[in-house]
Design an enzyme around this catalytic site. Structure first.
Site, PDB file in Angstrom:
ATOM      1  N   LYS A  11      -0.572  -1.087   2.955  1.00  0.00           N
ATOM      2  CA  LYS A  11       0.874  -0.836   2.998  1.00  0.00           C
ATOM      3  C   LYS A  11       1.476  -1.234   4.350  1.00  0.00           C
ATOM      4  O   LYS A  11       0.748  -1.433   5.336  1.00  0.00           O
ATOM      5  CB  LYS A  11       1.134   0.648   2.682  1.00  0.00           C
ATOM      6  CG  LYS A  11       0.739   1.041   1.254  1.00  0.00           C
ATOM      7  CD  LYS A  11       1.149   2.483   0.945  1.00  0.00           C
ATOM      8  CE  LYS A  11       0.761   2.880  -0.464  1.00  0.00           C
ATOM      9  NZ  LYS A  11       1.218   4.263  -0.792  1.00  0.00           N
ATOM     10  N   TYR A  51       6.308   0.649  -8.896  1.00  0.00           N
ATOM     11  CA  TYR A  51       6.339   2.112  -8.829  1.00  0.00           C
ATOM     12  C   TYR A  51       7.250   2.711  -9.908  1.00  0.00           C
ATOM     13  O   TYR A  51       7.706   3.848  -9.764  1.00  0.00           O
ATOM     14  CB  TYR A  51       6.768   2.575  -7.432  1.00  0.00           C
ATOM     15  CG  TYR A  51       5.638   2.544  -6.417  1.00  0.00           C
ATOM     16  CD1 TYR A  51       4.506   3.334  -6.575  1.00  0.00           C
ATOM     17  CD2 TYR A  51       5.705   1.735  -5.290  1.00  0.00           C
ATOM     18  CE1 TYR A  51       3.468   3.330  -5.662  1.00  0.00           C
ATOM     19  CE2 TYR A  51       4.662   1.709  -4.355  1.00  0.00           C
ATOM     20  CZ  TYR A  51       3.557   2.513  -4.555  1.00  0.00           C
ATOM     21  OH  TYR A  51       2.527   2.513  -3.638  1.00  0.00           O
ATOM     22  N   ASN A 114       1.120   6.075   4.031  1.00  0.00           N
ATOM     23  CA  ASN A 114      -0.285   6.500   3.921  1.00  0.00           C
ATOM     24  C   ASN A 114      -1.256   5.320   3.773  1.00  0.00           C
ATOM     25  O   ASN A 114      -2.342   5.458   3.232  1.00  0.00           O
ATOM     26  CB  ASN A 114      -0.452   7.555   2.821  1.00  0.00           C
ATOM     27  CG  ASN A 114      -0.099   7.035   1.439  1.00  0.00           C
ATOM     28  OD1 ASN A 114       0.266   5.879   1.282  1.00  0.00           O
ATOM     29  ND2 ASN A 114      -0.212   7.884   0.444  1.00  0.00           N
ATOM     30  N   HIS A 117      -2.697   1.842  -1.137  1.00  0.00           N
ATOM     31  CA  HIS A 117      -2.577   2.222  -2.547  1.00  0.00           C
ATOM     32  C   HIS A 117      -3.867   1.832  -3.243  1.00  0.00           C
ATOM     33  O   HIS A 117      -4.474   0.809  -2.898  1.00  0.00           O
ATOM     34  CB  HIS A 117      -1.420   1.478  -3.217  1.00  0.00           C
ATOM     35  CG  HIS A 117      -1.530   1.473  -4.722  1.00  0.00           C
ATOM     36  ND1 HIS A 117      -1.133   2.539  -5.485  1.00  0.00           N
ATOM     37  CD2 HIS A 117      -2.042   0.562  -5.586  1.00  0.00           C
ATOM     38  CE1 HIS A 117      -1.391   2.268  -6.764  1.00  0.00           C
ATOM     39  NE2 HIS A 117      -1.944   1.070  -6.846  1.00  0.00           N
ATOM     40  N   GLU A 128      -2.055  -3.651 -12.845  1.00  0.00           N
ATOM     41  CA  GLU A 128      -1.600  -3.894 -11.475  1.00  0.00           C
ATOM     42  C   GLU A 128      -2.133  -5.231 -10.950  1.00  0.00           C
ATOM     43  O   GLU A 128      -1.418  -5.960 -10.255  1.00  0.00           O
ATOM     44  CB  GLU A 128      -2.025  -2.718 -10.581  1.00  0.00           C
ATOM     45  CG  GLU A 128      -1.283  -1.434 -10.961  1.00  0.00           C
ATOM     46  CD  GLU A 128      -1.761  -0.192 -10.206  1.00  0.00           C
ATOM     47  OE1 GLU A 128      -2.681  -0.301  -9.366  1.00  0.00           O
ATOM     48  OE2 GLU A 128      -1.196   0.890 -10.464  1.00  0.00           O
TER      49      GLU A 128
HETATM   50  N1  ATP Z   1       6.085  13.921  -1.668  1.00  0.00           N
HETATM   51  C1  ATP Z   1       6.123  12.638  -1.321  1.00  0.00           C
HETATM   52  N2  ATP Z   1       6.979  12.211  -0.369  1.00  0.00           N
HETATM   53  C2  ATP Z   1       7.039  10.913  -0.002  1.00  0.00           C
HETATM   54  N3  ATP Z   1       6.277   9.951  -0.540  1.00  0.00           N
HETATM   55  C3  ATP Z   1       5.385  10.321  -1.469  1.00  0.00           C
HETATM   56  C4  ATP Z   1       5.263  11.674  -1.918  1.00  0.00           C
HETATM   57  N4  ATP Z   1       4.302  11.725  -2.863  1.00  0.00           N
HETATM   58  C5  ATP Z   1       3.854  10.475  -3.004  1.00  0.00           C
HETATM   59  N5  ATP Z   1       4.507   9.625  -2.170  1.00  0.00           N
HETATM   60  C6  ATP Z   1       4.290   8.182  -2.034  1.00  0.00           C
HETATM   61  O1  ATP Z   1       4.209   7.605  -3.337  1.00  0.00           O
HETATM   62  C7  ATP Z   1       2.949   6.986  -3.522  1.00  0.00           C
HETATM   63  C8  ATP Z   1       2.530   7.164  -4.953  1.00  0.00           C
HETATM   64  O2  ATP Z   1       2.325   8.532  -5.218  1.00  0.00           O
HETATM   65  P1  ATP Z   1       1.105   9.042  -6.093  1.00  0.00           P
HETATM   66  O3  ATP Z   1       1.340  10.460  -6.418  1.00  0.00           O
HETATM   67  O4  ATP Z   1       0.843   8.059  -7.194  1.00  0.00           O
HETATM   68  O5  ATP Z   1      -0.068   9.000  -5.003  1.00  0.00           O
HETATM   69  P2  ATP Z   1      -1.449   8.260  -4.939  1.00  0.00           P
HETATM   70  O6  ATP Z   1      -1.948   7.998  -6.326  1.00  0.00           O
HETATM   71  O7  ATP Z   1      -2.348   8.971  -3.989  1.00  0.00           O
HETATM   72  O8  ATP Z   1      -1.011   6.958  -4.196  1.00  0.00           O
HETATM   73  P3  ATP Z   1      -0.980   5.465  -4.668  1.00  0.00           P
HETATM   74  O9  ATP Z   1      -0.389   5.445  -6.064  1.00  0.00           O
HETATM   75  O10 ATP Z   1      -0.142   4.766  -3.648  1.00  0.00           O
HETATM   76  O11 ATP Z   1      -2.403   5.048  -4.613  1.00  0.00           O
HETATM   77  C9  ATP Z   1       2.028   7.654  -2.479  1.00  0.00           C
HETATM   78  O12 ATP Z   1       0.938   6.858  -2.101  1.00  0.00           O
HETATM   79  C10 ATP Z   1       2.981   7.873  -1.331  1.00  0.00           C
HETATM   80  O13 ATP Z   1       3.144   6.671  -0.557  1.00  0.00           O
END
Ligand code: ATP
Length: 140
Positions: A11, A51, A114, A117, A128
């Site tokens: 990211k 997303y 973070n 992904h 994807e």
């Molecule tokens: N509460 C939140 N506030 C801000 N951003 C968030 C929050 N929760 C998730 N995100 C963002 O949205 C992305 C997708 O959320 P998801 O719950 O699918 O997490 P993940 O499966 O761990 O991550 P990813 O899909 O990116 O691998 C997260 O990686 C993060 O960057």
């Protein structure tokens, strides 16, 4: 067991801090092989589409802005049990909750920024991968 594939994004928070190599090293050391990789600037349309499942979540607009705020590196990773292996080395979504030794614990800045992904199922991985790569761009 046969090798499977997953999809990864390094990211903008990580590319901005020159951590592309550090992230890739951790993926490789976890037993994943990078079989496709390209550095791109996502368009807003791509980020919103990618997303799309989060469209109704309160953080959706900020997430899209973040994902287009700088370059990302999209990757196809191959290995035994690739989806789970990648989820394990990534660590919890919120770096504050991630295990030591995971990418997010060691490198990530916040729950949004973070660093990586990773697909959460083989079915989503296939979708994807097809979103960003043609078959002939993947060299196993
Ligand atoms: N509460 C939140 N506030 C801000 N951003 C968030 C929050 N929760 C998730 N995100 C963002 O949205 C992305 C997708 O959320 P998801 O719950 O699918 O997490 P993940 O499966 O761990 O991550 P990813 O899909 O990116 O691998 C997260 O990686 C993060 O960057």
């Amino acid at each position: 067991m046969a090798a499977t594939r997953t999809f990864s994004i390094i990211k903008p928070d990580a590319t901005r801090r020159n951590l592309t190599g550090a992230v890739t090293k951790m993926l490789e050391e976890a037993g994943l092989r990078v079989v496709a990789s390209k550095r791109i600037k996502m368009t807003r349309e791509q980020a919103e589409g990618f997303y799309g499942v989060h469209r109704e979540r309160p953080f959706f607009n900020d997430l899209v802005e973040f994902m287009i705020s700088g370059p990302v590196v999209v990757q196809v990773l191959e290995g035994e049990n690739a989806v789970q292996k990648n989820r394990d080395i990534m660590g919890a979504t919120n770096p504050a909750n991630a295990e030591p030794g995971t990418i997010r614990k060691e490198l990530a800045e916040s729950i949004e920024a973070n660093s990586v992904h990773g697909s959460d199922s083989e079915e989503n991985a296939a979708t994807e991968i097809a979103f960003f790569f043609k078959d002939d761009e993947i060299v196993g």
